[in-house]
Design a protein around this motif. Sequence first.
Motif, short mmCIF file in Angstrom:
data_model
loop_
_atom_site.label_atom_id
_atom_site.label_comp_id
_atom_site.label_asym_id
_atom_site.label_seq_id
_atom_site.Cartn_x
_atom_site.Cartn_y
_atom_site.Cartn_z
N LEU A 82 0.96 -1.21 -0.13
CA LEU A 82 0.01 0.03 0.11
C LEU A 82 0.89 1.21 0.09
N LYS A 83 0.79 2.06 -0.94
CA LYS A 83 1.60 3.14 -0.97
C LYS A 83 0.49 4.40 -0.47
N VAL A 84 0.94 5.00 0.51
CA VAL A 84 0.22 5.85 1.35
C VAL A 84 0.82 7.32 0.95
N LEU A 85 0.08 8.12 -0.06
CA LEU A 85 0.46 9.45 -0.46
C LEU A 85 0.36 10.47 0.46
N ARG A 86 1.48 11.35 0.66
CA ARG A 86 1.68 12.07 1.64
C ARG A 86 1.35 13.50 1.31
N ARG A 87 2.03 14.09 0.53
CA ARG A 87 1.64 15.56 0.04
C ARG A 87 0.72 15.41 -1.28
N VAL A 88 -0.48 15.74 -0.98
CA VAL A 88 -1.55 15.47 -1.86
C VAL A 88 -2.05 16.72 -2.49
N GLN A 89 -2.76 16.57 -3.84
CA GLN A 89 -3.16 17.55 -4.69
C GLN A 89 -4.40 17.15 -5.14
N PRO A 90 -5.43 18.11 -5.25
CA PRO A 90 -6.44 17.75 -5.98
C PRO A 90 -6.45 17.23 -7.22
N GLY A 91 -7.13 16.28 -7.58
CA GLY A 91 -7.49 15.75 -9.03
C GLY A 91 -7.00 14.12 -8.92
N PRO A 92 -7.28 13.64 -10.32
CA PRO A 92 -6.86 12.24 -10.46
C PRO A 92 -5.17 12.00 -10.49
N HIS A 93 -4.70 11.24 -9.61
CA HIS A 93 -3.33 10.86 -9.46
C HIS A 93 -2.74 9.95 -10.37
N PRO A 94 -1.56 10.27 -11.13
CA PRO A 94 -1.04 9.39 -11.98
C PRO A 94 -0.66 7.98 -11.43
N ASP A 95 -0.52 7.73 -10.29
CA ASP A 95 -0.04 6.70 -9.53
C ASP A 95 -1.20 5.68 -9.59
N LEU A 96 -2.43 6.19 -9.73
CA LEU A 96 -3.83 4.98 -9.92
C LEU A 96 -4.02 5.10 -11.32
N GLU A 97 -4.17 6.60 -11.87
CA GLU A 97 -4.78 6.57 -13.18
C GLU A 97 -3.91 5.97 -14.20
N LEU A 98 -2.58 5.94 -14.21
CA LEU A 98 -1.96 5.04 -15.20
C LEU A 98 -1.95 3.63 -15.21
N PRO A 99 -1.64 3.21 -13.90
CA PRO A 99 -1.54 1.62 -13.78
C PRO A 99 -3.25 1.08 -14.22
N LEU A 100 -4.13 1.89 -14.21
CA LEU A 100 -5.52 1.40 -14.33
C LEU A 100 -5.53 1.47 -15.93
N ALA A 101 -5.06 2.41 -16.49
CA ALA A 101 -5.07 2.59 -17.74
C ALA A 101 -4.45 1.42 -18.64
N LEU A 102 -3.09 1.11 -17.95
CA LEU A 102 -2.21 0.13 -18.63
C LEU A 102 -2.84 -1.55 -18.42
N ALA A 103 -3.66 -1.52 -17.33
CA ALA A 103 -4.24 -2.79 -17.02
C ALA A 103 -5.49 -3.05 -18.29
N ARG A 104 -5.99 -2.12 -18.41
CA ARG A 104 -7.07 -1.88 -19.68
C ARG A 104 -6.79 -2.06 -20.75
N ALA A 105 -5.37 -1.82 -21.07
CA ALA A 105 -4.77 -1.98 -22.23
C ALA A 105 -4.18 -3.39 -22.27
N GLY A 106 -4.11 -4.14 -21.33
CA GLY A 106 -3.55 -5.46 -21.26
C GLY A 106 -2.23 -5.55 -20.89
N CYS A 107 -1.35 -4.59 -20.56
CA CYS A 107 -0.08 -4.48 -20.33
C CYS A 107 0.38 -4.90 -18.99
N ALA A 108 1.06 -6.06 -19.09
CA ALA A 108 1.19 -6.99 -17.86
C ALA A 108 2.62 -6.55 -17.19
N ARG A 109 3.23 -5.14 -17.54
CA ARG A 109 4.46 -4.75 -17.01
C ARG A 109 4.27 -3.98 -15.80
N VAL A 110 3.30 -3.88 -15.34
CA VAL A 110 2.82 -2.98 -14.20
C VAL A 110 1.91 -3.50 -13.22
N PRO A 111 1.95 -3.59 -11.96
CA PRO A 111 1.29 -4.19 -11.01
C PRO A 111 -0.13 -3.48 -10.98
#
Length: 464
Positions: free
Chosen positions: A183-212
């Motif tokens: 579990l990564k707990v983000l410390r310094r946070v800013q409003p809006g979608p975060h790439p550490d969630l947004e991009l791995p979810l996009a890669l999962a939708r694309a079928g890329c197995a290179r990212v947890p």
Amino acid sequence: MSEAAATRTPVGRPPLVPLLPSLAPLLRSWLPRQRWFAGKGRSITGFSPVSATELLPVTAAGPGAGPGLLHLLVTVHQGASSASDDCYQLLLGVRDALPPHLAPALIGRPAAGPLAGRTVYEGLLDPRLAELVLERLRTPGALGPLRFEKSAHSPAVPGGLAARPLDAEQSNSSLVYGDEYVLKVLRRVQPGPHPDLELPLALARAGCARVPVPVAWYEATAPHPYTLGVLQPYLRGSRDGWQLALEALAAGRSFTAEARALGRVTAEVHTALAAELPTVALDRARAERLAAAMARRLDEAAHAVPGLLPYAPRLRTAFDALAGLGDTGRRWRVQRVHGDLHLGQALYADRDWSVIDFEGEPARPLAERRRPQPPVRDVAGILRSFDYAARTHRPWNPSWAERCRTAYCEGYAQAAGVDPRAEPELLRAYETDKAVYEVVYEARHRPDWLPVPMAAIDRLAAAA
């Protein structure tokens, strides 16, 4: 804003209204000592509450009372303007007294307020409280301003997994559960979608197995949407590329096979992101904006580190060349990228690579980190990382780094069909920008490492 002003904004339940002013003296001392605190070297002038949620009641006291867990979002003020303010996520444990094994987690004992006389500490270092956070993620739903989500396509997360903090802390905090999840707990946070969630979810939708693939996450929904934490599979037995590179150097062993494979994986990630998320063309206006931002960062860096001044005119020619690409009539793809790729962000297990930590450079605004970039930005990050590794070896082994750089670009070209070295203006501009960033970082945090990026500055300036 003063701590007294914070009492005008009620947070949480009524007993928690005076909480932040009573915690302020403790946080003022504790926060600057945390590695993830971005405001080191600047005075804290006050705190403002954003939200407060009791994940486990904190107001019970007396014999037999268990620990409480308080989730806080707090704005830390460090200057006259709001531009210097940052919002931080805190998970505070509360006990009557700390057991000896939690002594390093101590924050302090408030002298007033609803927690007067009790012990406040870093809750993530308490295995009991850390396991409570996992339980919240296992049962999606809302709790006050917090919302816990779970991926519909991931298997159920088992309960009862022992928690331990991950030693390698940087700009965030990480918890490992039973060597199965992290579990990564983000410390310094800013409003809006975060790439550490947004991009791995996009890669999962694309079928890329290179990212947890994220299996669960939690967010704040009010007063602004914040991504707060992401749970992903833990890659047991993996080693990060930085450790492997240093071991290869120490043993006098080639690292080109691993570098070539990492180049292929980087290209696969870029291809999947381009397929799943929108791309744009690097036209004249965009090239000029990128170059202007790089030139501005160079000016700011030279002001902060005077040793850059003699190199600045020649370094600026790299950015001028980038700005001039719009006049050539050529077009390059601009897309979402990792944003802070280096050997420490690549994990090697079973003779294969995975890529992690899509946060981007945490010092930059979230909107900037989510902006499309040429893929060569990530390539430049890895190339700089090979230089860093080679510089740690005595004597310095520049030929080792050059062989790795060549192999990495060859591997990238094999998977992408485009060799990054075929875009010399882009590659030089991004390598220069990265080296300038490194100079400022090392000057502030690790002065002994400053010769590493300065050697790159000398090489890149000479290329002018």
